[in-house]
Design a protein around this motif. Structure first.
Motif, mmCIF file in Angstrom:
data_model
loop_
_atom_site.group_PDB
_atom_site.id
_atom_site.type_symbol
_atom_site.label_atom_id
_atom_site.label_comp_id
_atom_site.label_asym_id
_atom_site.label_seq_id
_atom_site.Cartn_x
_atom_site.Cartn_y
_atom_site.Cartn_z
ATOM 1 N N GLU A 51 23.496 39.550 46.590
ATOM 2 C CA GLU A 51 22.615 38.857 45.653
ATOM 3 C C GLU A 51 22.249 37.466 46.153
ATOM 4 O O GLU A 51 21.198 36.930 45.806
ATOM 5 C CB GLU A 51 23.271 38.773 44.272
ATOM 6 N N THR A 52 23.103 36.877 46.991
ATOM 7 C CA THR A 52 22.803 35.563 47.565
ATOM 8 C C THR A 52 21.885 35.675 48.768
ATOM 9 O O THR A 52 20.902 34.933 48.888
ATOM 10 C CB THR A 52 24.106 34.839 47.962
ATOM 11 N N VAL B 168 28.233 39.343 45.365
ATOM 12 C CA VAL B 168 27.936 37.942 45.677
ATOM 13 C C VAL B 168 27.162 37.836 46.983
ATOM 14 O O VAL B 168 26.156 37.119 47.079
ATOM 15 C CB VAL B 168 29.232 37.116 45.759
ATOM 16 N N GLN C 251 18.167 37.635 48.077
ATOM 17 C CA GLN C 251 17.314 37.075 47.025
ATOM 18 C C GLN C 251 17.445 37.838 45.705
ATOM 19 O O GLN C 251 16.464 38.252 45.095
ATOM 20 C CB GLN C 251 15.858 37.053 47.490
ATOM 21 N N SER D 75 21.662 31.133 42.497
ATOM 22 C CA SER D 75 22.538 30.383 43.393
ATOM 23 C C SER D 75 23.816 31.170 43.630
ATOM 24 O O SER D 75 24.098 32.149 42.928
ATOM 25 C CB SER D 75 22.878 29.019 42.778
ATOM 26 N N ILE D 76 24.596 30.736 44.600
ATOM 27 C CA ILE D 76 25.846 31.442 44.900
ATOM 28 C C ILE D 76 26.823 31.312 43.735
ATOM 29 O O ILE D 76 27.603 32.226 43.453
ATOM 30 C CB ILE D 76 26.476 30.916 46.212
ATOM 31 N N GLN D 77 26.778 30.165 43.018
ATOM 32 C CA GLN D 77 27.662 29.997 41.865
ATOM 33 C C GLN D 77 27.330 31.007 40.776
ATOM 34 O O GLN D 77 28.237 31.589 40.155
ATOM 35 C CB GLN D 77 27.542 28.573 41.306
ATOM 36 N N GLN D 78 26.059 31.236 40.539
ATOM 37 C CA GLN D 78 25.660 32.208 39.520
ATOM 38 C C GLN D 78 26.019 33.628 39.943
ATOM 39 O O GLN D 78 26.440 34.447 39.126
ATOM 40 C CB GLN D 78 24.160 32.093 39.269
ATOM 41 N N ALA D 79 25.864 33.917 41.238
ATOM 42 C CA ALA D 79 26.233 35.241 41.737
ATOM 43 C C ALA D 79 27.736 35.483 41.589
ATOM 44 O O ALA D 79 28.169 36.590 41.248
ATOM 45 C CB ALA D 79 25.813 35.383 43.206
#
Length: 261
Positions: free
Chosen positions: A93-94, A90, A97, A119-123
């Protein structure tokens, strides 16, 4: 399994982007690197925590004659290990990029289905579902036989993993002398080209390649819109001098490649 599987996406500016999906080989290589780093972090934490836990348990037993604290220390160790495992992906990847150290080394990155930054939610979704992908190689099975090479985490989060685009050292279109001069000024300014993603660069390149076949009105409108968006992305407060949008985009094209070398 599809070798060099490519997908296309049309941006709001009516520019068609083409991405090369990262295959099972590059993704496995990236994951192997990341798991080696994670193993080092987790083993290091457990080694330090075991020493701390031993001291705490010994002190607690000597004072309170109670062994329950040992279970608490073990529970904390499991909890921190879980956060290290999920938080590693998380965090990187946040902040990087869509890349982890392994992905950066393998030259791949995770992006949204439309090519934008995750986005952080997707990560978080991708990271929480990673254990399910690792069990019985479910993720590898889905990547190899899926049309868009997505593991379970990608399917739920709405992401894809692509190969990072390598810059071309020479342009297939004419670039003005003014753009070369402006490039030097941009590189010395406060512009942050690290915020310009590969798909942003691809949009600029596609425009510069196709502008000659556009009508004059369409060219002026699109170049102005792209210049405004690009200026915002690289956090450029003001241009070093008054320039045409086309010249600015040419200079950004050159500066981006120079910055990546």
């Amino acid at each position: 399994m599809h070798f060099f599987n490519r997908i296309t996406h049309q941006t709001p500016e009516s520019v068609e982007l083409e991405f090369t999906l990262a295959g099972i080989g590059s993704r496995a290589w990236a994951l192997l690197i990341d798991y080696h780093i994670l193993t080092f972090l987790i083993v290091g934490f457990l080694f330090i925590w075991s020493f701390i836990a031993y001291q705490v348990v010994e002190f607690w037993q000597r004072i309170f004659r109670n062994t329950d604290v040992g279970l608490w220390m073990l529970a904390i160790a499991f909890l921190v290990t879980f956060f290290l495992y999920t938080g590693y992906f998380v965090l990187f990847e946040t902040l990087w990029q869509g890349q982890t150290p392994g992905k950066r080394f393998a030259k791949i990155r995770v992006v949204r289905d439309d090519g934008r930054l995750v986005s952080i939610q997707q990560a978080i979704l991708r990271s929480l579902l990673r254990p399910f992908d690792d069990i019985l190689f479910l993720g590898a099975f889905l990547i190899m036989f899926g049309q868009r090479e997505k593991r379970l985490g990608d399917l739920v989060a709405g992401t894809i993993v692509i190969q990072t685009e390598t810059s071309h050292t020479s342009a297939s279109f004419p670039i003005s002398d003014a753009a070369h001069d402006l490039m030097s000024q941009l590189l010395q300014s406060e512009a942050d080209f690290s915020q310009l993603l590969p798909d942003d660069f691809a949009v600029i390149r596609e425009y510069l390649q196709r502008r000659k076949v556009m009508s004059k009105q369409a060219q002026e409108q699109l170049s102005l819109e792209l210049a405004k968006q690009t200026k915002k992305i690289i956090a450029l407060e003001k241009l070093p001098q008054a320039v045409k949008p086309d010249t600015f985009l040419e200079a950004v094209y050159l500066a981006y490649q120079q910055d990546r070398q």
